[in-house]
Every structure is written in C-alpha cells, then in structure tokens.
Design an enzyme around this catalytic site. Structure first.
Site, PDB file in Angstrom:
ATOM      1  N   LEU A  69       0.875  -1.167   0.000  1.00 32.40           N
ATOM      2  CA  LEU A  69       0.000   0.000   0.000  1.00 32.40           C
ATOM      3  C   LEU A  69       0.913   1.218   0.000  1.00 32.40           C
ATOM      4  O   LEU A  69       1.710   1.405   0.925  1.00 32.40           O
ATOM      5  CB  LEU A  69      -0.897  -0.010   1.238  1.00 32.40           C
ATOM      6  N   SER A  70       0.821   2.034  -1.040  1.00 35.37           N
ATOM      7  CA  SER A  70       1.720   3.179  -1.172  1.00 35.37           C
ATOM      8  C   SER A  70       1.564   4.143  -0.007  1.00 35.37           C
ATOM      9  O   SER A  70       0.491   4.250   0.606  1.00 35.37           O
ATOM     10  CB  SER A  70       1.436   3.926  -2.483  1.00 35.37           C
TER      11      SER A  70
END
Length: 221
Positions: A69-70
C-alpha cells in the site's frame, strides 16, 4: 488477511487522519478535494489488522503477495495529478489493497480498476462494497491489457513501475487524455511521469523520483 469488518471503520480517530492531512499539505499537496477525501476515508481498513495501527504513517506498508500500500503522499500526489485534468472516465491499473481505488472512486464519476492477483482483487472488492464505492468497477486481469471494451479513458493511472508503457494502455487513452505512471529510466531510477496524448503523439513529462513494485504480466488465481 482478514476480511474487512464494519467495526474497523471507526478504529482510528479523526484526529489521526487530520494529522496525516496536515503532513500532506506540508509536503506540497494542494488539492483541497483530495485532502478532504483522505481526511475522511479509513485507510486502516485496507491493511491487515496487525498493521492497521501504522496506516497513517508516512510509509508504504505490505499487503501480501509481494505488493504494498503506497505511502499517503504517493496516493495523494497521483490523485491530485489526475484530478487536475477533471476526467470523467478513469482506468486504474493495479487495484492492490483498494485504497487508491477508493480515493479515485470518490473523486471521479466513472472508475475501472484492474488487478492481476485474485486474492487482492477479492479482498479489495469486499472493502469497496463495505464503503459503498459502487462506481468502482473491478476486474481480475493482466493490467497491461487494460479494459478495452470500456475504452477510451480520459485518464489512466498505473500503480506499478514499467520500463515501457504497454501499447494497449496507450491505445485506450483518449485523445487529449493523460496517463500517470512510475517509469523506470535506463539507469534504474524510477520517475513519476505524466504522459499526454495528442493524436498519435505521447508527450512524457518527468515529475519526481519514486519507488514502486514492478509491473508484472499474467494473472495469479
């Protein structure tokens, strides 16, 4: 990973999300609509319970299957770049956890999102249904093929790094449309890049250095 639970929606305080948004603003994010949405939406719901307490930190976090998840700044920056174009039809390549998908669904009228890993595709779908992001259409497929029957798209967002953009994605971008993607340079560095289409011409503009997982082919069921 556990399936999302409605009880998780209130697990972190509004104050925590507000601090994240203040930090994003200090880091240069200016789009008030993007900031408003990210202040409201439960990022922690898109992580395994063991990592949910770190959801609002300024870092990328693992979601399994070699994916991440950025960090919030990347999500905000890519969303901001798309929102500047005011598109109505958007294609996302790489649904992942579904968090970036949620932000895009809140920003844009019509959203299509493709994921190649079935476990992530299914879990993201449950999360998005829980949060009533009904305008997000999801597909399990090789992202490099895009979503041809829904094309053309005003904007395309690629959430994995490519050394060369797949031809199907370029062909599915509407004339005058914009594609945002991390692209790998010859020296191995990655650059967030804005690609604008004008007829058969595709103009590339490097924006800032980034670090993403690579764009891979095939579907994992």
């Amino acid at each position: 990973m556990r399936s999302p639970d409605i009880r998780g929606v209130g697990m972190t305080s509004q104050r925590t999300r507000d601090r994240m948004v203040i930090r994003l603003s200090e880091q240069g994010i200016r789009d008030s609509r993007v900031l408003e949405i990210m202040a409201r939406e439960p990022r922690h719901l898109f992580l395994d319970e063991a990592l949910s307490h770190r959801a609002y930190e300024d870092t990328a976090l693992p979601i399994g299957h070699g994916q991440t998840l950025s960090q919030p700044w990347i999500v905000a920056r890519m969303s901001e770049l798309l929102h500047q174009q005011a598109p109505s039809r958007v294609l996302e390549i790489g649904t992942g956890s579904g968090y970036q998908t949620l932000i895009l669904a809140r920003l844009f009228e019509e959203l299509w999102s493709v994921e190649r890993i079935n476990a992530l595709h299914c879990l993201a779908g449950r999360r998005l249904r829980l949060l009533k992001a009904h305008n997000a259409r999801l597909r399990l497929a090789d992202g490099g093929h895009g979503w041809p029957e829904a094309a053309p798209f005003d904007a395309i967002l690629l959430t994995a790094c490519a050394s060369e953009l797949p031809e199907p994605l370029l062909s599915q971008l509407a004339d005058g449309g914009v594609l945002i993607a991390p692209l790998e340079a010859l020296d191995g560095t990655q650059w967030l890049t804005r690609v604008r289409r004008s007829g058969d011409q595709f103009d590339h503009e490097r924006l800032e250095p980034v670090r993403f997982v690579p764009l891979l082919e095939g579907v994992i069921r």
